[in-house]
Design a protein around this motif. Structure first.
Motif, PDB file in Angstrom:
ATOM      1  N   UNK A 175       0.832  -1.205   0.000  1.00 54.37           N
ATOM      2  CA  UNK A 175       0.000   0.000   0.000  1.00 54.37           C
ATOM      3  C   UNK A 175       0.868   1.258   0.000  1.00 54.37           C
ATOM      4  N   UNK A 176       1.947   1.234   0.776  1.00 58.11           N
ATOM      5  CA  UNK A 176       2.840   2.392   0.832  1.00 58.11           C
ATOM      6  C   UNK A 176       3.481   2.668  -0.527  1.00 58.11           C
ATOM      7  N   UNK A 177       3.917   1.610  -1.207  1.00 55.52           N
ATOM      8  CA  UNK A 177       4.554   1.803  -2.516  1.00 55.52           C
ATOM      9  C   UNK A 177       3.573   2.359  -3.546  1.00 55.52           C
ATOM     10  N   UNK A 178       2.345   1.874  -3.505  1.00 49.33           N
ATOM     11  CA  UNK A 178       1.333   2.382  -4.428  1.00 49.33           C
ATOM     12  C   UNK A 178       1.022   3.845  -4.121  1.00 49.33           C
ATOM     13  N   UNK A 179       0.836   4.171  -2.850  1.00 45.66           N
ATOM     14  CA  UNK A 179       0.536   5.552  -2.470  1.00 45.66           C
ATOM     15  C   UNK A 179       1.687   6.494  -2.806  1.00 45.66           C
ATOM     16  N   UNK A 180       2.916   6.019  -2.604  1.00 50.67           N
ATOM     17  CA  UNK A 180       4.100   6.821  -2.942  1.00 50.67           C
ATOM     18  C   UNK A 180       4.155   7.075  -4.440  1.00 50.67           C
ATOM     19  N   UNK A 181       3.864   6.056  -5.222  1.00 53.77           N
ATOM     20  CA  UNK A 181       3.860   6.210  -6.684  1.00 53.77           C
ATOM     21  C   UNK A 181       2.784   7.196  -7.140  1.00 53.77           C
ATOM     22  N   UNK A 182       1.627   7.157  -6.493  1.00 52.44           N
ATOM     23  CA  UNK A 182       0.577   8.111  -6.851  1.00 52.44           C
ATOM     24  C   UNK A 182       1.059   9.542  -6.657  1.00 52.44           C
ATOM     25  N   UNK A 183       1.823   9.757  -5.586  1.00 52.57           N
ATOM     26  CA  UNK A 183       2.305  11.103  -5.287  1.00 52.57           C
ATOM     27  C   UNK A 183       3.427  11.544  -6.226  1.00 52.57           C
ATOM     28  N   UNK A 184       4.242  10.573  -6.684  1.00 57.64           N
ATOM     29  CA  UNK A 184       5.416  10.911  -7.501  1.00 57.64           C
ATOM     30  C   UNK A 184       5.198  10.721  -9.002  1.00 57.64           C
ATOM     31  N   UNK A 185       4.177   9.937  -9.365  1.00 57.82           N
ATOM     32  CA  UNK A 185       3.949   9.636 -10.773  1.00 57.82           C
ATOM     33  C   UNK A 185       4.692   8.409 -11.269  1.00 57.82           C
ATOM     34  N   UNK A 186       5.420   7.726 -10.388  1.00 57.81           N
ATOM     35  CA  UNK A 186       6.146   6.508 -10.752  1.00 57.81           C
ATOM     36  C   UNK A 186       5.142   5.390 -11.071  1.00 57.81           C
ATOM     37  N   UNK A 187       5.516   4.516 -12.023  1.00 55.65           N
ATOM     38  CA  UNK A 187       4.578   3.470 -12.441  1.00 55.65           C
ATOM     39  C   UNK A 187       4.953   2.073 -11.957  1.00 55.65           C
ATOM     40  N   UNK A 188       6.209   1.874 -11.524  1.00 50.87           N
ATOM     41  CA  UNK A 188       6.662   0.538 -11.146  1.00 50.87           C
ATOM     42  C   UNK A 188       6.536   0.327  -9.632  1.00 50.87           C
ATOM     43  N   UNK A 189       5.962  -0.798  -9.245  1.00 49.06           N
ATOM     44  CA  UNK A 189       5.823  -1.159  -7.840  1.00 49.06           C
ATOM     45  C   UNK A 189       6.688  -2.388  -7.573  1.00 49.06           C
ATOM     46  N   UNK A 190       7.717  -2.216  -6.755  1.00 52.47           N
ATOM     47  CA  UNK A 190       8.618  -3.333  -6.456  1.00 52.47           C
ATOM     48  C   UNK A 190       7.949  -4.314  -5.506  1.00 52.47           C
ATOM     49  N   UNK A 191       8.104  -5.595  -5.822  1.00 52.65           N
ATOM     50  CA  UNK A 191       7.497  -6.643  -4.994  1.00 52.65           C
ATOM     51  C   UNK A 191       8.475  -7.794  -4.813  1.00 52.65           C
ATOM     52  N   UNK A 192       8.266  -8.562  -3.736  1.00 54.83           N
ATOM     53  CA  UNK A 192       9.027  -9.783  -3.515  1.00 54.83           C
ATOM     54  C   UNK A 192       8.260 -10.973  -4.059  1.00 54.83           C
ATOM     55  N   UNK A 193       8.315 -12.078  -3.349  1.00 51.91           N
ATOM     56  CA  UNK A 193       7.610 -13.292  -3.749  1.00 51.91           C
ATOM     57  C   UNK A 193       6.111 -13.115  -3.498  1.00 51.91           C
TER      58      UNK A 193
END
Length: 301
Positions: A175-193
């Motif tokens: 959720x944090x990565x998605x929210x951060x991307x919304x604020x910055x305009x970044x499209x890639x969300x890093x994930x593990x397994x």
């Protein structure tokens, strides 16, 4: 009830305190981050219990970082196992009537398909240092009941999530990565397994279960606190992507993978349903939406 919560400053502690107050309980709190009381300091713990004289104790305090426990096994074990020993001792010495110890479904470890859904009778086969520390704490609680006749009820929660959760846990991190991307305009969300399947329950349902266990649980007994439904982490990630305000894609990052990941954890909640009448009420979709909105608020502020 006059209730004391250890670890009240944490994610679950905040929700539990709010729930107990809503139910009319008198709530006392302690947390190392707020009042400096460390559960590994037995004399200080006893002094606090004697001064505050709770009727019941909800023991939430301890180390909760599964991934981090691989690099801090000694500290994790001391906090969870020795800390639980100290809490139970202080409760006995100060006349506390009832203690709820909060363990973890991680104690079940690697389970085979025929073991699912997991009942409380399944043997503990901990994989991580965190899980081993929780298994030890579980045995400490059993001994307190059998050896001293102490009114201890053991909760064994599976994965729980909701607003306020630390990003050390998978759902909040996503959720944090998605929210951060919304604020910055970044499209890639890093994930593990993303393949592990977990039994997720909203934290607000979990704290309801804890109070019901204090009221109606059998002393000496252990209870799974779970939804009875396994969801792949992939599904959480996909749901967050669908809730995002801009297009995003998932990108695998090996650095985010744990040394060992248990493939499936799915619990059987028959015992707690039978003894307390508890059942989860909040749909996972609502939980994930609330969690993402919480991360958006954090980033805005």
């Amino acid at each position: 009830m006059k209730a004391l919560i250890t670890g009240a400053g944490g994610f679950v502690g905040h929700h539990l305190a709010a729930h107990l107050e809503a139910e009319g309980d008198e709530v006392l709190t302690t947390d190392r981050s707020t009042d400096g009381l460390d559960i590994t300091d037995a004399p200080a713990l006893l002094d606090a219990f004697r001064r505050r004289r709770p009727e019941v104790v909800y023991h939430l305090a301890g180390a909760s970082d599964v991934g981090g426990s691989w690099s801090t096994p000694q500290a994790t074990f001391r906090s969870n196992a020795e800390g639980t020993l100290n809490v139970l001792w202080a409760a006995r010495e100060s006349g506390v009537e009832r203690v709820l110890t909060v363990g973890s479904a991680d104690v079940y470890g690697k389970v085979s398909a025929e073991d699912l859904p997991i009942t409380e009778q399944l043997e503990m086969r901990p994989v991580s240092p965190y899980a081993a520390s929780k298994a030890a704490a579980d045995h400490v609680a059993v001994q307190a009941h059998l050896g001293y006749g102490q009114g201890v009820v053991r909760a064994r929660p599976f994965n729980h999530l909701g607003p306020g959760q630390s990003n050390r846990f998978v759902a909040a991190a996503l959720a944090e990565r998605v929210a951060t991307n919304e604020a910055s305009g970044e499209s890639k969300v890093k994930v593990g397994n993303l393949s592990p399947q977990r039994d997720f329950t909203d934290v607000r349902d979990v704290v309801r279960a804890y109070r019901l266990l204090v009221e109606h649980g059998s002393a000496g007994q252990v209870y799974n606190v779970c939804s009875g439904r396994a969801i792949a982490v992939q599904a959480l990630a996909d749901e967050f992507i669908s809730l995002a305000t801009i297009p995003m894609e998932l990108v695998t990052d090996p650095e985010l993978e744990r040394p060992v990941d248990i493939p499936v954890l799915l619990g059987d909640n028959s015992r707690i349903r039978t003894d307390t009448g508890w059942t989860p009420e909040i749909p996972l979709e609502d939980t994930l939406r609330d969690l993402l909105d919480d991360q958006r608020r954090r980033i805005r502020t």
